[in-house]
Design a protein around this motif. Structure first.
Motif, short mmCIF file in Angstrom:
data_model
loop_
_atom_site.label_atom_id
_atom_site.label_comp_id
_atom_site.label_asym_id
_atom_site.label_seq_id
_atom_site.Cartn_x
_atom_site.Cartn_y
_atom_site.Cartn_z
N LYS A 1 0.85 -1.29 0.10
CA LYS A 1 -0.18 -0.05 0.12
C LYS A 1 1.02 1.31 -0.04
O LYS A 1 0.36 2.13 -0.59
N ARG A 2 1.93 1.35 0.68
CA ARG A 2 3.03 2.48 0.72
C ARG A 2 3.39 2.56 -0.65
O ARG A 2 3.57 3.67 -0.96
N ILE A 3 3.85 1.44 -1.48
CA ILE A 3 4.46 1.60 -2.68
C ILE A 3 3.30 2.09 -3.46
O ILE A 3 3.65 3.04 -4.51
N ASN A 4 2.21 1.59 -3.53
CA ASN A 4 0.86 2.11 -4.31
C ASN A 4 0.87 3.68 -4.07
O ASN A 4 0.57 4.40 -4.99
N LYS A 5 0.79 3.93 -2.87
CA LYS A 5 0.65 5.48 -2.54
C LYS A 5 1.61 6.15 -3.03
O LYS A 5 1.44 7.25 -3.68
N GLN A 6 3.11 5.89 -3.11
CA GLN A 6 3.98 6.54 -3.92
C GLN A 6 3.89 6.78 -4.93
O GLN A 6 3.92 7.86 -5.57
N GLN A 7 3.40 5.46 -5.60
CA GLN A 7 3.23 5.64 -7.07
C GLN A 7 2.13 6.46 -7.50
O GLN A 7 2.19 7.27 -8.48
N LEU A 8 1.03 6.52 -6.64
CA LEU A 8 -0.08 7.36 -6.94
C LEU A 8 0.18 8.92 -6.73
O LEU A 8 -0.02 9.91 -7.75
N LYS A 9 1.02 9.02 -5.80
CA LYS A 9 1.73 10.57 -5.77
C LYS A 9 2.54 10.96 -6.83
O LYS A 9 2.46 12.18 -7.32
N MET A 10 3.38 9.96 -7.29
CA MET A 10 4.14 10.31 -8.62
C MET A 10 3.36 10.55 -9.77
O MET A 10 3.55 11.59 -10.53
N THR A 11 2.35 9.94 -9.98
CA THR A 11 1.48 9.78 -11.15
C THR A 11 0.49 11.32 -10.91
O THR A 11 0.27 12.08 -11.92
N LEU A 12 0.32 11.67 -9.70
CA LEU A 12 -0.35 13.15 -9.46
C LEU A 12 0.32 13.93 -9.84
O LEU A 12 0.04 15.05 -10.45
N MET A 13 1.83 13.93 -9.44
CA MET A 13 2.54 15.18 -9.71
C MET A 13 2.85 14.98 -11.07
O MET A 13 2.95 16.38 -11.52
N THR A 14 2.96 13.95 -11.94
CA THR A 14 3.18 14.18 -13.37
C THR A 14 1.84 14.66 -13.98
O THR A 14 2.18 15.35 -15.10
N ILE A 15 0.70 14.33 -13.66
CA ILE A 15 -0.36 14.92 -14.15
C ILE A 15 -0.32 16.29 -13.96
O ILE A 15 -0.98 17.01 -14.84
#
Length: 316
Positions: free
Chosen positions: A104-118
């Motif tokens: 879940k932490r890894i998914n959260k970090q990935q979602l944060k990176m995706t949000l920053m990219t968007i």
């Protein structure tokens, strides 16, 4: 240590191990109760600053409750079944929960990176749209200027056409009002016609003379060029024959030159090898002569009975 039977079953826990494990589990449960009590006392005075801290506290409470429930179930299962498989299952449950937390932490970090990219892409798109809007405004202004210029040019052309038509009409009216001159006389036209015939006949004679001159010049130049071509062809044949003779001579002497170069290299290598042998023999002879002199061997035996000269002592 967990010991398995030949059929894959685990040995039961001894009474002493079960008692120690039960005491350890009770101590863990007691510590969890103490932590929950302390947390409740702190929660009465704690004021969350935002939703993120509240979510952290709720997650901590859930983790504590899940660990407490796992320890309680393990304690009950050990008391009921009394084998090591219960501990193994409890450890597997805790590992799965820890793995799920890490995932879940890894998914959260990935979602944060995706949000920053968007967000970055949206910013870039907004900048691009603003630039395109500014360019569109400039294009619109340019088109408006072009439309006004075309309108002015069209009005100017229309005015010029109207003025030209008026001037043309006036000039036609004047031409119609002007009286025509009388036709020229017949003798005058005949004289002009004779003068033109003479001029044309003179030009025809000059063209014929120049044509004859260039015909003769073409024949002379063609003969000269043919003669030069024959001379160049003869020279080319001579040069080609000479080159073929030289190529044959070169091919004939190529083997001799290669043999001579090979002989020179071998001779130089042989001379160098002989020189090294002579130098080596000279060094060996000099060393052996020195050994014979120092040890009084062979022809230098008489040096054994010779008195040694006293060596100079050190200065005090």
């Amino acid at each position: 240590m967990i010991v398995m039977k030949p059929h894959g079953h685990y040995y039961r826990i001894s009474k002493m191990d079960a008692l120690l494990f039960t005491l350890s589990m009770e101590v863990v449960l007691l510590q969890l109760r103490i932590l929950e009590g302390c947390s409740e006392l702190r929660a009465q005075q704690w004021k969350p600053l935002g939703g993120h801290e509240r979510q952290k506290r709720e997650k901590l409470l859930r983790d504590r409750s899940s660990v407490k429930e796992t320890v309680r179930q393990t304690l009950i299962s050990v008391a009921e079944r009394g084998d090591w498989q219960v501990l193994r299952e409890s450890i597997e449950i805790l590992k799965r929960r820890a793995t799920s937390v890490v995932t879940k932490r890894i998914n959260k970090q990935q979602l944060k990176m995706t949000l920053m990219t968007i967000i970055e892409e949206l910013k870039m798109k907004s900048c691009q749209f603003s630039v395109e809007l500014r360019d569109a405004d400039q294009i619109i202004a340019t088109l408006r200027d072009q439309r006004s210029d075309e309108y002015l040019n069209a009005s100017t052309r229309l005015c010029y056409t109207e003025k030209w038509l008026q001037a043309r009409a006036e000039s036609l009216e004047l031409e119609c009002n002007i009286k025509r001159e009388p036709l020229p006389r017949t003798d005058h036209e005949q004289r002009v016609h004779d003068e033109l015939l003479k001029a044309y006949s003179l030009q025809i004679a000059e063209r014929e003379k120049s044509l004859e001159y260039w015909h003769s010049r073409y024949a002379v130049d063609t003969a000269t060029i043919n003669r030069r071509l024959k001379e160049k062809a003869d020279q080319f044949r001579c040069v080609s024959a000479r080159r073929a003779e030289l190529q044959k001579l070169y091919d004939l002497h190529e083997g001799e030159m290669r043999a001579w170069l090979t002989f020179k290299k071998e001779r130089a290598a042989r001379l160098l090898r002989e020189k090294r042998l002579r130098d080596s023999a000279t060094r060996i002879q000099a060393w052996w002569r020195g050994v014979m002199v120092r040890r009084a061997l062979g022809a230098f035996r008489h040096l054994r009975n010779a008195k040694k000269l006293p060596t100079k002592g050190k200065k005090k």
